[in-house]
Each structure stands twice: as structure tokens, then as C-alpha cells.
Design a protein around this motif. Structure first.
Motif, short mmCIF file in Angstrom:
data_model
loop_
_atom_site.label_atom_id
_atom_site.label_comp_id
_atom_site.label_asym_id
_atom_site.label_seq_id
_atom_site.Cartn_x
_atom_site.Cartn_y
_atom_site.Cartn_z
N THR A 149 0.73 -1.13 -0.10
CA THR A 149 -0.06 -0.06 0.32
C THR A 149 1.06 1.27 -0.13
O THR A 149 0.80 2.41 -0.65
CB THR A 149 -1.34 0.34 1.27
OG1 THR A 149 -1.82 -1.34 0.90
CG2 THR A 149 -1.89 1.16 1.50
N ARG A 178 4.95 3.41 -6.01
CA ARG A 178 3.26 3.69 -6.50
C ARG A 178 2.76 5.51 -7.23
O ARG A 178 4.18 6.35 -6.46
CB ARG A 178 2.18 3.95 -5.54
CG ARG A 178 1.93 2.29 -4.86
CD ARG A 178 1.01 2.08 -4.43
NE ARG A 178 0.41 0.42 -3.86
CZ ARG A 178 -0.18 -0.50 -4.73
NH1 ARG A 178 -0.78 0.15 -6.01
NH2 ARG A 178 -0.42 -1.48 -4.20
N LEU A 179 2.14 5.34 -7.81
CA LEU A 179 1.90 7.01 -8.21
C LEU A 179 1.59 7.63 -6.88
O LEU A 179 0.97 7.12 -5.93
CB LEU A 179 0.91 7.23 -9.17
CG LEU A 179 1.29 6.53 -10.50
CD1 LEU A 179 -0.16 6.69 -11.16
CD2 LEU A 179 2.70 7.79 -11.43
N GLU A 210 -2.27 7.95 -6.03
CA GLU A 210 -2.79 6.42 -6.06
C GLU A 210 -2.52 5.89 -4.67
O GLU A 210 -2.84 5.02 -3.76
CB GLU A 210 -1.99 5.57 -6.90
CG GLU A 210 -2.86 3.68 -6.94
CD GLU A 210 -2.23 3.07 -7.89
OE1 GLU A 210 -2.22 1.76 -8.39
OE2 GLU A 210 -0.27 2.68 -7.76
N ARG A 211 -0.94 6.40 -4.17
CA ARG A 211 -0.24 5.73 -2.58
C ARG A 211 -1.30 6.26 -1.92
O ARG A 211 -2.08 5.86 -0.65
CB ARG A 211 0.75 6.13 -2.98
CG ARG A 211 1.40 5.94 -1.22
CD ARG A 211 2.46 5.59 -1.20
NE ARG A 211 3.66 7.39 -1.52
CZ ARG A 211 4.28 7.69 -2.67
NH1 ARG A 211 4.56 6.78 -3.75
NH2 ARG A 211 4.22 8.50 -3.26
N GLU A 249 -4.32 7.51 -2.08
CA GLU A 249 -6.19 7.59 -2.25
C GLU A 249 -5.62 5.57 -0.75
O GLU A 249 -6.78 5.62 -0.28
CB GLU A 249 -6.13 7.18 -3.18
CG GLU A 249 -7.74 5.96 -3.11
CD GLU A 249 -8.09 6.06 -4.44
OE1 GLU A 249 -8.91 5.37 -5.18
OE2 GLU A 249 -7.28 6.51 -5.84
N LEU A 250 -5.27 4.54 -0.88
CA LEU A 250 -4.61 3.70 -0.66
C LEU A 250 -4.35 3.81 0.93
O LEU A 250 -5.27 3.07 2.00
CB LEU A 250 -3.33 2.58 -1.87
CG LEU A 250 -4.06 2.12 -2.62
CD1 LEU A 250 -2.94 1.62 -3.31
CD2 LEU A 250 -4.89 1.54 -2.60
#
Length: 223
Positions: A201, A206-207, A210-211, A213-214
């Protein structure tokens, strides 16, 4: 489980055998991946009790290679470290490493120097056996310290410990998402390169959106 003395962490044949066991357990034939995964676990074990002691203001153990044993799992992972001593003063009393004065400073120096020397020695072996980069392995330690200190409720303790260990260790970083603090990782465990695995996560690869959001989803799940 088996118990071995800490100095075997600098035995190239022993380290190679443990990384090979980790390769089989994770289904990867890439030594760099298995070595990094193995080191993520070993590094966390080596720093956990010290980071917790820094967070709690209690005596921190000495992680010199001759002063601890390792409990090792069948898959090669280091499950636990059994430390044998903490710094003591002239009366034989254990000394906190976060107190002022010469005694506290000496305790901090002993704890940090032992950890620095052990990490330097073991990282060199892991890098030689697996092909993982030395800076990347130091970054793993930084994130491990950050996570263990965060678990203990004191991100500041991670920063203090890293500063005591010295400049080869990146300063742990943190980010707050949805009211919850996470380590802003400097390292990648490479787990996504193992068959059937995905990025963590908080993976730095990660972008950013995206990171975030996770991490926000993980923070909401906590409550």
C-alpha cells in the motif's frame, strides 16, 4: 524455529543459505528480491526493541554482534532477537539513552555505535550475497525504525535514533493521511517482483495520488 548467535549474520554462507530459503518460500529465483525481503524482516527485528526503548524512555539494548541471538524461522526469516545486555553506569544500574548528562550520552553512544557497526557489517554481506544495493538496504533500515517507533507511538524516537546511528541511515519520514500517521517510505521491499504479489500500500514506487488514496482507505479501516 532455531536459535543462532548474532555473529552468524556476517557469515556469507549462512546469509546465502537463509536468502536461498527465502527465495523458495516466496517463489522467486531473483537473489536481489529474496535478499531484500529477507533484510526487511531481519532489519525490523534488529531495530525493534531499540526503537521501542527510545520511544518509551527505557534502557535500550546493545546490538553488538556478540550480544544477541536470533530466532530463525524455517523460511530463513529472522523472527526475533534476544539481546543480552543494556548499558550500565558505575553502580551496575541500567542507563536510559535519552537522559541528560555524561552518563546518558555515553549510553546513547554505546547503543548507537553497536547498532551502526552491526548494520554496516550485515548489510555488506546481504549486498554481496544478493546483489541488492547498499544504499537501498540502509533505506530499509530507516523505514523499519520509522514503523517500529510509530507502532510505539513516537515518530520522534525514530528521528532521534537515526540521528544517533549516523549519516548512512536516512532520516525516517512520516505523512499523515485521514488523521493517521504512516511512514513515508524511502525503500521498496520488492515483494511485487515475486510471483503473484502486488506492491505494498505504501510502496514508494506507486504513483503519489494512488498511494495517498490507498493510505486513506487504510486509515479509514482503522476506525
Amino acid at each position: 524455529m532455531s536459535t543462532v548467535p548474532g555473529h552468524v549474520l556476517t557469515d556469507p554462507a549462512w546469509v546465502a543459505a537463509r536468502i536461498d530459503a527465502m527465495s523458495r518460500a516466496w517463489g522467486t529465483d531473483v537473489p536481489r528480491v529474496a535478499g531484500t525481503l529477507w533484510w526487511c524482516m531481519a532489519a525490523s527485528t534488529l531495530v525493534e526493541q531499540i526503537a521501542v526503548a527510545y520511544a518509551a524512555g527505557t534502557p535500550a539494548p546493545v546490538a553488538a554482534l556478540g550480544d544477541f541471538d536470533c530466532v530463525v524461522r524455517p523460511d530463513g526469516g529472522v523472527e526475533h532477537a534476544q539481546f543480552h545486555r543494556v548499558p550500565v553506569d558505575a553502580t551496575g544500574r541500567s542507563v536510559r539513552s535519552d537522559v541528560g548528562g555524561e552518563t546518558g550520552a555515553a549510553a546513547a553512544d554505546e547503543v548507537a555505535a553497536a547498532l551502526r557497526d552491526t548494520l554496516t557489517a550485515v548489510i555488506s554481506q546481504v549486498a554481496a550475497v544478493s546483489g541488492a544495493g547498499v544504499p537501498a538496504l540502509w533505506a530499509v533500515v530507516s523505514d523499519a525504525i520509522g514503523n517500529r517507533a510509530l507502532d510505539a507511538g513516537s515518530p520522534d524516537a525514530a528521528v532521534r535514533l537515526a540521528a544517533d546511528v549516523g549519516p548512512r541511515l536516512p532520516t525516517p519520514r512520516f505523512v499523515t493521511v485521514e488523521g493517521r500517521a504512516f511512514v513515508r517510505r524511502a525503500s521498496c521491499c520488492l515483494v511485487y517482483e515475486a510471483p503473484g504479489r502486488e506492491m505494498c500500500t505504501s510502496c514508494p514506487k506507486r504513483l503519489p495520488a494512488e498511494r495517498t488514496e490507498l493510505l486513506a482507505a487504510a486509515a479509514r479501516c482503522r476506525y
